[in-house]
Write an enzyme that holds these catalytic residues in place. Sequence first.
Site, PDB file in Angstrom:
ATOM      1  N   ASP A   1       2.603  -6.237  -5.767  1.00  0.00           N
ATOM      2  CA  ASP A   1       3.550  -7.853  -5.427  1.00  0.00           C
ATOM      3  C   ASP A   1       3.569  -9.187  -6.666  1.00  0.00           C
ATOM      4  O   ASP A   1       3.770  -9.843  -5.530  1.00  0.00           O
ATOM      5  CB  ASP A   1       4.194  -7.520  -4.334  1.00  0.00           C
ATOM      6  CG  ASP A   1       5.273  -6.327  -3.562  1.00  0.00           C
ATOM      7  OD1 ASP A   1       5.458  -5.752  -4.150  1.00  0.00           O
ATOM      8  OD2 ASP A   1       4.887  -6.765  -2.555  1.00  0.00           O
TER       9      ASP A   1
ATOM     10  N   GLY B   1       8.135  -2.133  -6.065  1.00  0.00           N
ATOM     11  CA  GLY B   1      10.075  -2.781  -6.705  1.00  0.00           C
ATOM     12  C   GLY B   1       9.268  -3.816  -7.635  1.00  0.00           C
ATOM     13  O   GLY B   1       8.164  -5.093  -7.147  1.00  0.00           O
ATOM     14  N   HIS B   2       9.292  -3.092  -8.705  1.00  0.00           N
ATOM     15  CA  HIS B   2       9.642  -4.880  -9.620  1.00  0.00           C
ATOM     16  C   HIS B   2      10.840  -5.331  -9.894  1.00  0.00           C
ATOM     17  O   HIS B   2      11.179  -4.872 -10.322  1.00  0.00           O
ATOM     18  CB  HIS B   2       8.750  -4.563 -11.170  1.00  0.00           C
ATOM     19  CG  HIS B   2       7.305  -2.560 -11.366  1.00  0.00           C
ATOM     20  ND1 HIS B   2       6.906  -2.678 -11.584  1.00  0.00           N
ATOM     21  CD2 HIS B   2       6.395  -3.103  -9.329  1.00  0.00           C
ATOM     22  CE1 HIS B   2       5.233  -2.232 -11.041  1.00  0.00           C
ATOM     23  NE2 HIS B   2       5.678  -2.148  -9.469  1.00  0.00           N
TER      24      HIS B   2
ATOM     25  N   GLN C   1       1.651  -1.342  -7.311  1.00  0.00           N
ATOM     26  CA  GLN C   1       0.392  -1.317  -6.526  1.00  0.00           C
ATOM     27  C   GLN C   1       0.081  -2.512  -7.533  1.00  0.00           C
ATOM     28  O   GLN C   1       0.165  -2.651  -8.818  1.00  0.00           O
ATOM     29  CB  GLN C   1       0.151   0.144  -6.098  1.00  0.00           C
ATOM     30  CG  GLN C   1       0.984   0.890  -5.354  1.00  0.00           C
ATOM     31  CD  GLN C   1       2.502   1.608  -5.908  1.00  0.00           C
ATOM     32  OE1 GLN C   1       1.772   2.568  -6.212  1.00  0.00           O
ATOM     33  NE2 GLN C   1       3.291   1.280  -5.164  1.00  0.00           N
TER      34      GLN C   1
ATOM     35  N   LYS D   1       3.768  -7.913 -11.188  1.00  0.00           N
ATOM     36  CA  LYS D   1       3.419  -7.178 -12.107  1.00  0.00           C
ATOM     37  C   LYS D   1       4.757  -6.866 -13.215  1.00  0.00           C
ATOM     38  O   LYS D   1       5.125  -7.085 -14.700  1.00  0.00           O
ATOM     39  CB  LYS D   1       3.057  -6.369 -11.920  1.00  0.00           C
ATOM     40  CG  LYS D   1       2.076  -6.027 -11.433  1.00  0.00           C
ATOM     41  CD  LYS D   1       1.516  -4.868 -11.099  1.00  0.00           C
ATOM     42  CE  LYS D   1       2.060  -4.059  -9.925  1.00  0.00           C
ATOM     43  NZ  LYS D   1       2.599  -4.764  -8.493  1.00  0.00           N
TER      44      LYS D   1
HETATM   45  P1  GDP Z   1       5.812  -6.754  -8.423  1.00  0.00           P
HETATM   46  O1  GDP Z   1       5.942  -5.501  -7.832  1.00  0.00           O
HETATM   47  O2  GDP Z   1       4.576  -6.782  -9.049  1.00  0.00           O
HETATM   48  O3  GDP Z   1       6.383  -6.567 -10.121  1.00  0.00           O
HETATM   49  O4  GDP Z   1       6.378  -7.878  -7.945  1.00  0.00           O
HETATM   50  P2  GDP Z   1       7.744  -8.395  -7.224  1.00  0.00           P
HETATM   51  O5  GDP Z   1       8.950  -8.401  -8.377  1.00  0.00           O
HETATM   52  O6  GDP Z   1       7.579  -7.071  -5.958  1.00  0.00           O
HETATM   53  O7  GDP Z   1       7.131  -9.513  -6.351  1.00  0.00           O
HETATM   54  C1  GDP Z   1       6.747 -10.696  -7.205  1.00  0.00           C
HETATM   55  C2  GDP Z   1       8.100 -11.475  -6.951  1.00  0.00           C
HETATM   56  O8  GDP Z   1       8.116 -12.955  -6.949  1.00  0.00           O
HETATM   57  C3  GDP Z   1       9.926 -11.601  -7.442  1.00  0.00           C
HETATM   58  O9  GDP Z   1      10.822 -11.194  -6.560  1.00  0.00           O
HETATM   59  C4  GDP Z   1       9.490 -12.068  -8.849  1.00  0.00           C
HETATM   60  O10 GDP Z   1      10.881 -12.417  -9.237  1.00  0.00           O
HETATM   61  C5  GDP Z   1       8.531 -13.184  -7.964  1.00  0.00           C
HETATM   62  N1  GDP Z   1       8.318 -14.227  -8.851  1.00  0.00           N
HETATM   63  C6  GDP Z   1       7.711 -13.883 -10.296  1.00  0.00           C
HETATM   64  N2  GDP Z   1       6.729 -15.191 -10.350  1.00  0.00           N
HETATM   65  C7  GDP Z   1       7.113 -15.686 -10.125  1.00  0.00           C
HETATM   66  C8  GDP Z   1       6.638 -17.283 -10.306  1.00  0.00           C
HETATM   67  O11 GDP Z   1       5.823 -17.862 -10.872  1.00  0.00           O
HETATM   68  N3  GDP Z   1       7.433 -18.295  -9.224  1.00  0.00           N
HETATM   69  C9  GDP Z   1       8.015 -17.843  -8.737  1.00  0.00           C
HETATM   70  N4  GDP Z   1       8.508 -18.690  -6.996  1.00  0.00           N
HETATM   71  N5  GDP Z   1       8.506 -17.115  -7.856  1.00  0.00           N
HETATM   72  C10 GDP Z   1       7.897 -15.962  -9.103  1.00  0.00           C
HETATM   73  P1  IMO Z   2       4.407  -2.979  -5.979  1.00  0.00           P
HETATM   74  O1  IMO Z   2       4.081  -2.002  -7.376  1.00  0.00           O
HETATM   75  C1  IMO Z   2       3.039  -3.576  -2.259  1.00  0.00           C
HETATM   76  C2  IMO Z   2       1.353  -0.150   0.339  1.00  0.00           C
HETATM   77  C3  IMO Z   2       2.530  -0.521   1.390  1.00  0.00           C
HETATM   78  C4  IMO Z   2       1.000   0.525   2.311  1.00  0.00           C
HETATM   79  C5  IMO Z   2       0.351   1.646   1.214  1.00  0.00           C
HETATM   80  C6  IMO Z   2       0.667   2.907   1.483  1.00  0.00           C
HETATM   81  O2  IMO Z   2       5.419  -3.588  -6.027  1.00  0.00           O
HETATM   82  O3  IMO Z   2       3.408  -4.047  -6.150  1.00  0.00           O
HETATM   83  P2  IMO Z   2       2.666   3.818   0.123  1.00  0.00           P
HETATM   84  O4  IMO Z   2       4.522   4.009   0.411  1.00  0.00           O
HETATM   85  O5  IMO Z   2       2.026   3.842  -0.864  1.00  0.00           O
HETATM   86  O6  IMO Z   2       1.993   5.080   0.949  1.00  0.00           O
HETATM   87  O7  IMO Z   2       2.330   3.107   1.124  1.00  0.00           O
HETATM   88  O8  IMO Z   2       1.003   0.528   0.100  1.00  0.00           O
HETATM   89  N1  IMO Z   2       2.482  -0.744  -0.807  1.00  0.00           N
HETATM   90  C7  IMO Z   2       2.704  -2.191  -1.584  1.00  0.00           C
HETATM   91  N2  IMO Z   2       2.571  -3.109  -1.935  1.00  0.00           N
HETATM   92  N3  IMO Z   2       3.517  -3.540  -3.223  1.00  0.00           N
HETATM   93  C8  IMO Z   2       3.887  -1.795  -3.743  1.00  0.00           C
HETATM   94  O9  IMO Z   2       4.192  -1.775  -5.043  1.00  0.00           O
HETATM   95  C9  IMO Z   2       3.514  -1.016  -3.071  1.00  0.00           C
HETATM   96  N4  IMO Z   2       3.456  -0.035  -3.006  1.00  0.00           N
HETATM   97  C10 IMO Z   2       2.646   1.173  -1.766  1.00  0.00           C
HETATM   98  O10 IMO Z   2       3.317  -1.218   1.586  1.00  0.00           O
HETATM   99  O11 IMO Z   2       0.309  -0.795   2.243  1.00  0.00           O
HETATM  100 MG    MG Z   3       7.023  -5.005  -5.681  1.00  0.00          MG
END
Ligand code: GDP
Ligand code: IMO
Ligand code: MG
Length: 426
Positions: A14, A41-42, A226, A17
Amino acid sequence: MKKNLAVVGVQWGDEGKGKIVDILSRDFDCVARYQGGHNAGHTVSVGNRRHVLHLIPSGIFQAGVKCVIGGGVVLDPLALLEESEAIQTALSISVKGRLFVSNRCHLILPYHRVLEAAIEKQLGERRIGTTSRGIGPAYEDKVARRGLRVCDLLDRSTLPEKIRVQVVEKNRVLEALKYPQTIDCEPICEAYVRYGEKIRPLVIDTSVMLNELIRDGKSILFEGAQGTLLDVDHGTFPFVTSSNAAAGGVATGLGISPKHVHGVIGVSKAYTTRVGAGPFPTECHDVSGELLRTRGNEYGSTTGRPRRCGWFDGPAARYATMINALDSVVITKIDVLDAFDEIPFCVDYRYKGSVLKEFPADAAVLAKIEPVYKNIRGWKQSLDGKKEWSDLPTAAQDYLKFLSAYLGVPLNMISTGPGRDETIQL
Ligand code: GDP
Ligand code: IMO
Ligand code: MG
């Protein structure tokens, strides 16, 4: 020849990416996912719309960019169909011709989710806190050489029997675990034959496709899911996911040679979060943690669970920098730190009175370390949506320079908000 780059998470996922891959993919011909599944979840914000992708690579919003789901990904066909449908509706495009799925992806079947629930329940206090998507059990079946793959899904004459054999075995395991649920085979057979027909137009040998693109001088962006600290081999085992999220996973996950990965970009938040169980040395259990969560809207993109929040963990990020041999790092969510007078930055781990030289392999050790902090002056003004380095207050520049020097890699981009243009390119 253009360069092929990998984008990897530096922390526990998270990191942002999705946003960064979306921006970078403008300059690439193809974006390929090499591991994980719909546990990811991207988030990609395009205009005022926010899209959360689980399986489809984050290059899908750039017209003309080919998106590949490689064989290292575990695929829930229903999740893919639902996500494709949502994207097609949102973008008024057809994913056919844009999205390519490997015939070697291992399948997630409904029994994987049931098994995962049974195992997590049995673990009790020691549970991993997974996303409950069946990821771990699907990878278990792969390594045990009994998993079903996309190529099996496409052979409707043999698929039902292959599923039946698996279901008998899974029901035995569930019974042994005394889990109060059994698997009903026939609805699964019927549904999976149907999914196979729907997915068929997207399926190819993506390894051949990628190698042909490389041969023709096209450029590929490899998208990690991840983060490095969730990598099954290099993360905080056993509190990890079941695949190789670090850059090492690119080659095996896509069927290309490591020679074709020309650089690695790390993505890291300016602080740290984690979802699920496992050690987290810099976690804040006080108002600061709550403030990071509220300001950063730190709730899981996949499960909606509140993310655990804490300060930047230098030793963990430095370890991830080494594992991936990062060329540069993108720092996201710097705007979330606007509210703090002082920002603690963990520079060392102390364990039993001494500073640890290496990132510990044992999660039990990591759980007991004492973070050593350096307090960095905050800037106490809004960085929301800033687009130029020169627009950042000196204190924010100092924080970022310190972070970059600590990791020993240059900054690549700074993200100051979720939107595409809320980005400082360096
Ligand atoms: P990922 O899994 O690495 O793609 O990241 P996620 O999408 O799960 O979580 C990142 C969250 O932060 C999302 O809700 C993005 O919209 C938000 N986000 C990304 N960059 C920024 C930033 O620079 N500032 C803020 N406030 N939110 C951001
Ligand atoms: P993105 O791509 C954050 C965590 C779960 C748990 C562990 C194992 O959005 O960064 P799993 O279901 O993969 O067997 O769970 O990994 N986990 C993540 N945490 N972002 C993710 O993906 C994750 N995918 C799995 O919360 O701790
Ligand atoms: Mg994510």
